[in-house]
Scaffold this motif. Structure first.
Motif, PDB file in Angstrom:
ATOM      1  N   LYS A  98       0.816  -1.210   0.000  1.00  0.00           N
ATOM      2  CA  LYS A  98       0.000   0.000   0.000  1.00  0.00           C
ATOM      3  C   LYS A  98       0.855   1.268   0.000  1.00  0.00           C
ATOM      4  O   LYS A  98       0.480   2.283  -0.607  1.00  0.00           O
ATOM      5  CB  LYS A  98      -0.949  -0.025   1.194  1.00  0.00           C
ATOM      6  N   VAL A  99       1.998   1.227   0.655  1.00  0.00           N
ATOM      7  CA  VAL A  99       2.895   2.384   0.631  1.00  0.00           C
ATOM      8  C   VAL A  99       3.536   2.541  -0.745  1.00  0.00           C
ATOM      9  O   VAL A  99       3.642   3.657  -1.273  1.00  0.00           O
ATOM     10  CB  VAL A  99       3.971   2.249   1.728  1.00  0.00           C
ATOM     11  N   LEU A 100       3.927   1.430  -1.356  1.00  0.00           N
ATOM     12  CA  LEU A 100       4.517   1.503  -2.692  1.00  0.00           C
ATOM     13  C   LEU A 100       3.556   2.083  -3.715  1.00  0.00           C
ATOM     14  O   LEU A 100       3.972   2.776  -4.651  1.00  0.00           O
ATOM     15  CB  LEU A 100       4.986   0.118  -3.135  1.00  0.00           C
ATOM     16  N   LEU A 101       2.264   1.814  -3.560  1.00  0.00           N
ATOM     17  CA  LEU A 101       1.283   2.390  -4.471  1.00  0.00           C
ATOM     18  C   LEU A 101       1.322   3.918  -4.440  1.00  0.00           C
ATOM     19  O   LEU A 101       1.131   4.574  -5.477  1.00  0.00           O
ATOM     20  CB  LEU A 101      -0.122   1.895  -4.116  1.00  0.00           C
ATOM     21  N   CYS A 102       1.556   4.479  -3.266  1.00  0.00           N
ATOM     22  CA  CYS A 102       1.645   5.942  -3.157  1.00  0.00           C
ATOM     23  C   CYS A 102       2.847   6.475  -3.929  1.00  0.00           C
ATOM     24  O   CYS A 102       2.768   7.521  -4.582  1.00  0.00           O
ATOM     25  CB  CYS A 102       1.739   6.362  -1.694  1.00  0.00           C
ATOM     26  N   PHE A 103       3.958   5.749  -3.841  1.00  0.00           N
ATOM     27  CA  PHE A 103       5.137   6.166  -4.593  1.00  0.00           C
ATOM     28  C   PHE A 103       4.904   6.036  -6.100  1.00  0.00           C
ATOM     29  O   PHE A 103       5.241   6.934  -6.875  1.00  0.00           O
ATOM     30  CB  PHE A 103       6.340   5.315  -4.197  1.00  0.00           C
ATOM     31  N   GLU A 104       4.338   4.923  -6.490  1.00  0.00           N
ATOM     32  CA  GLU A 104       4.231   4.612  -7.917  1.00  0.00           C
ATOM     33  C   GLU A 104       3.080   5.333  -8.609  1.00  0.00           C
ATOM     34  O   GLU A 104       3.211   5.769  -9.764  1.00  0.00           O
ATOM     35  CB  GLU A 104       4.087   3.098  -8.083  1.00  0.00           C
ATOM     36  N   GLN A 105       1.948   5.466  -7.927  1.00  0.00           N
ATOM     37  CA  GLN A 105       0.769   6.069  -8.566  1.00  0.00           C
ATOM     38  C   GLN A 105       0.649   7.568  -8.309  1.00  0.00           C
ATOM     39  O   GLN A 105       0.158   8.310  -9.155  1.00  0.00           O
ATOM     40  CB  GLN A 105      -0.491   5.360  -8.082  1.00  0.00           C
ATOM     41  N   HIS A 106       1.093   8.022  -7.133  1.00  0.00           N
ATOM     42  CA  HIS A 106       0.944   9.438  -6.780  1.00  0.00           C
ATOM     43  C   HIS A 106       2.262  10.204  -6.875  1.00  0.00           C
ATOM     44  O   HIS A 106       2.276  11.411  -6.635  1.00  0.00           O
ATOM     45  CB  HIS A 106       0.389   9.577  -5.357  1.00  0.00           C
ATOM     46  N   HIS A 107       3.348   9.492  -7.172  1.00  0.00           N
ATOM     47  CA  HIS A 107       4.689  10.106  -7.237  1.00  0.00           C
ATOM     48  C   HIS A 107       5.058  10.796  -5.917  1.00  0.00           C
ATOM     49  O   HIS A 107       5.708  11.848  -5.904  1.00  0.00           O
ATOM     50  CB  HIS A 107       4.770  11.089  -8.401  1.00  0.00           C
ATOM     51  N   ALA A 108       4.623  10.198  -4.816  1.00  0.00           N
ATOM     52  CA  ALA A 108       4.957  10.737  -3.498  1.00  0.00           C
ATOM     53  C   ALA A 108       6.447  10.595  -3.236  1.00  0.00           C
ATOM     54  O   ALA A 108       7.114   9.688  -3.745  1.00  0.00           O
ATOM     55  CB  ALA A 108       4.167  10.007  -2.414  1.00  0.00           C
ATOM     56  N   GLN A 109       6.975  11.508  -2.444  1.00  0.00           N
ATOM     57  CA  GLN A 109       8.375  11.417  -2.006  1.00  0.00           C
ATOM     58  C   GLN A 109       8.477  11.044  -0.532  1.00  0.00           C
ATOM     59  O   GLN A 109       9.501  10.556  -0.091  1.00  0.00           O
ATOM     60  CB  GLN A 109       9.081  12.741  -2.292  1.00  0.00           C
ATOM     61  N   LEU A 110       7.411  11.280   0.204  1.00  0.00           N
ATOM     62  CA  LEU A 110       7.308  10.859   1.598  1.00  0.00           C
ATOM     63  C   LEU A 110       5.906  10.329   1.825  1.00  0.00           C
ATOM     64  O   LEU A 110       4.922  10.960   1.424  1.00  0.00           O
ATOM     65  CB  LEU A 110       7.585  12.025   2.546  1.00  0.00           C
ATOM     66  N   VAL A 111       5.806   9.151   2.451  1.00  0.00           N
ATOM     67  CA  VAL A 111       4.512   8.551   2.778  1.00  0.00           C
ATOM     68  C   VAL A 111       4.460   8.308   4.284  1.00  0.00           C
ATOM     69  O   VAL A 111       5.416   7.795   4.875  1.00  0.00           O
ATOM     70  CB  VAL A 111       4.296   7.214   2.031  1.00  0.00           C
ATOM     71  N   VAL A 112       3.345   8.698   4.876  1.00  0.00           N
ATOM     72  CA  VAL A 112       3.138   8.501   6.314  1.00  0.00           C
ATOM     73  C   VAL A 112       1.804   7.796   6.507  1.00  0.00           C
ATOM     74  O   VAL A 112       0.792   8.207   5.922  1.00  0.00           O
ATOM     75  CB  VAL A 112       3.119   9.845   7.072  1.00  0.00           C
ATOM     76  N   HIS A 113       1.782   6.735   7.291  1.00  0.00           N
ATOM     77  CA  HIS A 113       0.528   6.020   7.556  1.00  0.00           C
ATOM     78  C   HIS A 113       0.210   6.038   9.039  1.00  0.00           C
ATOM     79  O   HIS A 113       1.042   6.426   9.874  1.00  0.00           O
ATOM     80  CB  HIS A 113       0.612   4.580   7.046  1.00  0.00           C
ATOM     81  N   ASP A 114      -0.978   5.605   9.386  1.00  0.00           N
ATOM     82  CA  ASP A 114      -1.391   5.519  10.784  1.00  0.00           C
ATOM     83  C   ASP A 114      -1.024   4.140  11.333  1.00  0.00           C
ATOM     84  O   ASP A 114      -0.617   3.236  10.581  1.00  0.00           O
ATOM     85  CB  ASP A 114      -2.891   5.760  10.901  1.00  0.00           C
ATOM     86  N   SER A 115      -1.161   3.961  12.641  1.00  0.00           N
ATOM     87  CA  SER A 115      -0.905   2.678  13.295  1.00  0.00           C
ATOM     88  C   SER A 115      -1.934   2.433  14.389  1.00  0.00           C
ATOM     89  O   SER A 115      -2.534   3.372  14.919  1.00  0.00           O
ATOM     90  CB  SER A 115       0.494   2.660  13.925  1.00  0.00           C
ATOM     91  N   ILE A 116      -2.090   1.157  14.715  1.00  0.00           N
ATOM     92  CA  ILE A 116      -2.882   0.764  15.873  1.00  0.00           C
ATOM     93  C   ILE A 116      -1.963   0.765  17.084  1.00  0.00           C
ATOM     94  O   ILE A 116      -0.886   0.153  17.061  1.00  0.00           O
ATOM     95  CB  ILE A 116      -3.494  -0.633  15.677  1.00  0.00           C
ATOM     96  N   VAL A 117      -2.348   1.479  18.123  1.00  0.00           N
ATOM     97  CA  VAL A 117      -1.532   1.554  19.339  1.00  0.00           C
ATOM     98  C   VAL A 117      -1.846   0.357  20.228  1.00  0.00           C
ATOM     99  O   VAL A 117      -3.008   0.061  20.493  1.00  0.00           O
ATOM    100  CB  VAL A 117      -1.808   2.855  20.113  1.00  0.00           C
ATOM    101  N   THR A 118      -0.784  -0.334  20.679  1.00  0.00           N
ATOM    102  CA  THR A 118      -0.984  -1.504  21.538  1.00  0.00           C
ATOM    103  C   THR A 118      -0.084  -1.434  22.764  1.00  0.00           C
ATOM    104  O   THR A 118       0.857  -0.637  22.825  1.00  0.00           O
ATOM    105  CB  THR A 118      -0.674  -2.819  20.789  1.00  0.00           C
ATOM    106  N   ASP A 119      -0.358  -2.324  23.711  1.00  0.00           N
ATOM    107  CA  ASP A 119       0.559  -2.491  24.833  1.00  0.00           C
ATOM    108  C   ASP A 119       1.600  -3.542  24.455  1.00  0.00           C
ATOM    109  O   ASP A 119       1.671  -3.986  23.297  1.00  0.00           O
ATOM    110  CB  ASP A 119      -0.201  -2.878  26.109  1.00  0.00           C
TER     111      ASP A 119
END
Length: 231
Positions: A98-119
Motif C-alpha cells: 500500500k505504501v509503494l502504491l503511493c510512490f508509484e501512482q501518486h509520485h509521493a516522495q514521503l509517505v506517512v501512515h497511521d498505526s494501531i496503538v498496543t501495549d
C-alpha cells in the motif's frame, strides 16, 4: 528495491516478531539494514539466527543513540524506497504494497501512515496513533516544529530525500521530525494515509519518545527550527 532501516537496542523481546512481519512482505532483492547500538541482551544473536541474507546487521562499537544509529543505517542502505522501522512493532500485511502504491501512482516522495496503538502484549489501546497522539498534518513546517506529527516507524520515502537530509544536523531532537519538516519546507509531495498499517507498541522499554519537560521541549523546538532555517 526496498531498504528497511532499523536501529536496535536491547530488543530481544520483540525483534524476531518484527523482522518476520517485515521479511514476508519483501522481495529477495530487498534489504533490512539493522544497526545495533551495543545491545547487552540477546538481540544480536536472535537476528543472526534468522539466517536471512536480506537482513544485514551492523554493530556500533559504542553507543550512538537512535538518531545516529538511524543515520548510519540510511547511509548504508541502497534502496530506491526507504522504510523506517522500530524494533518492537509489527507490520500488518499489505503495508509495503500500500505504501509503494503511493510512490508509484501518486509520485509521493514521503509517505506517512497511521498505526494501531498496543501495549506490550499487542492488546489494542487505540485504533489510531494519530488520534491518540493528537497528530495534525499540515503543509506548514513551522507547525511541525511546534508539534511534530511525524513518527519514524510510520514513514517511508524516496532515495532523493536521503540525499538531501543525511547526514542529519548535529543537534536535532529526533530524526523523524527533521525528515518530515524538511520535506514540508522544500515542498515535496507527501502522502498521508489514514489507514493503520502496523501495530505500534507502547511499553516501559520503548527507546524513542522523549522527555515532556517544558524546558527540554522548548530547546528541542528551537534546535529544529534553526536546522530547518539554515537549509
Amino acid at each position: 528495491m526496498i531498504s528497511v532501516c532499523l536501529a536496535t537496542y536491547n530488543g530481544e523481546r520483540y525483534i524476531k516478531e518484527q523482522l518476520q512481519s517485515i521479511l514476508k512482505q519483501l522481495a529477495q532483492k530487498d534489504e533490512i539494514i539493522v544497526v545495533d547500538d551495543v545491545s547487552t541482551d540477546h538481540t544480536v544473536s536472535i537476528i543472526q539466527q534468522l539466517n536471512d541474507s536480506r537482513v544485514k546487521l551492523f554493530r556500533n562499537e559504542h553507543n550512538l543513540g537512535p538518531i545516529k544509529s538511524f543515520q548510519k543505517a540510511l547511509e548504508i542502505c541502497i534502496g530506491d524506497y526507504i522504510f523506517l522501522s522500530d524494533q518492537d512493532d509489527v507490520w500488518l500485511d499489505e503495508k509495503v504494497h500500500k505504501v509503494l502504491l503511493c510512490f508509484e501512482q501518486h509520485h509521493a516522495q514521503l509517505v506517512v501512515h497511521d498505526s494501531i496503538v498496543t501495549d506490550a502484549q499487542l492488546n489494542t489501546i487505540s485504533n489510531s496513533w494519530n488520534l491518540y497522539n493528537r497528530n495534525r498534518f499540515t503543509s506548514s513546517w513551522l507547525l511541525t516544529v511546534i508539534k511534530n506529527p511525524y513518527t519514524g516507524a510510520n514513514m517511508a520515502f524516496t532515495r532523493s530525500v536521503i540525499e538531501n537530509t543525511v547526514p542529519f544536523p548535529s543537534k536535532i531532537p529526533m530524526h523523524d521530525s527533521w525528515l518530515g519538516a524538511y520535506c514540508q519546507k522544500k515542498g515535496l509531495r507527501i502522502d498521508i494515509l489514514s489507514e493503520a498499517l502496523s501495530l505500534y507498541r507502547r511499553h516501559e522499554d520503548t527507546v524513542t519518545g522523549g522527555s515532556h519537560k517544558i524546558i527540554k521541549m522548548l530547546m528541542d523546538r528551537m534546535l529544529l527550527f534553526k536546522a530547518l532555517w539554515r537549509c
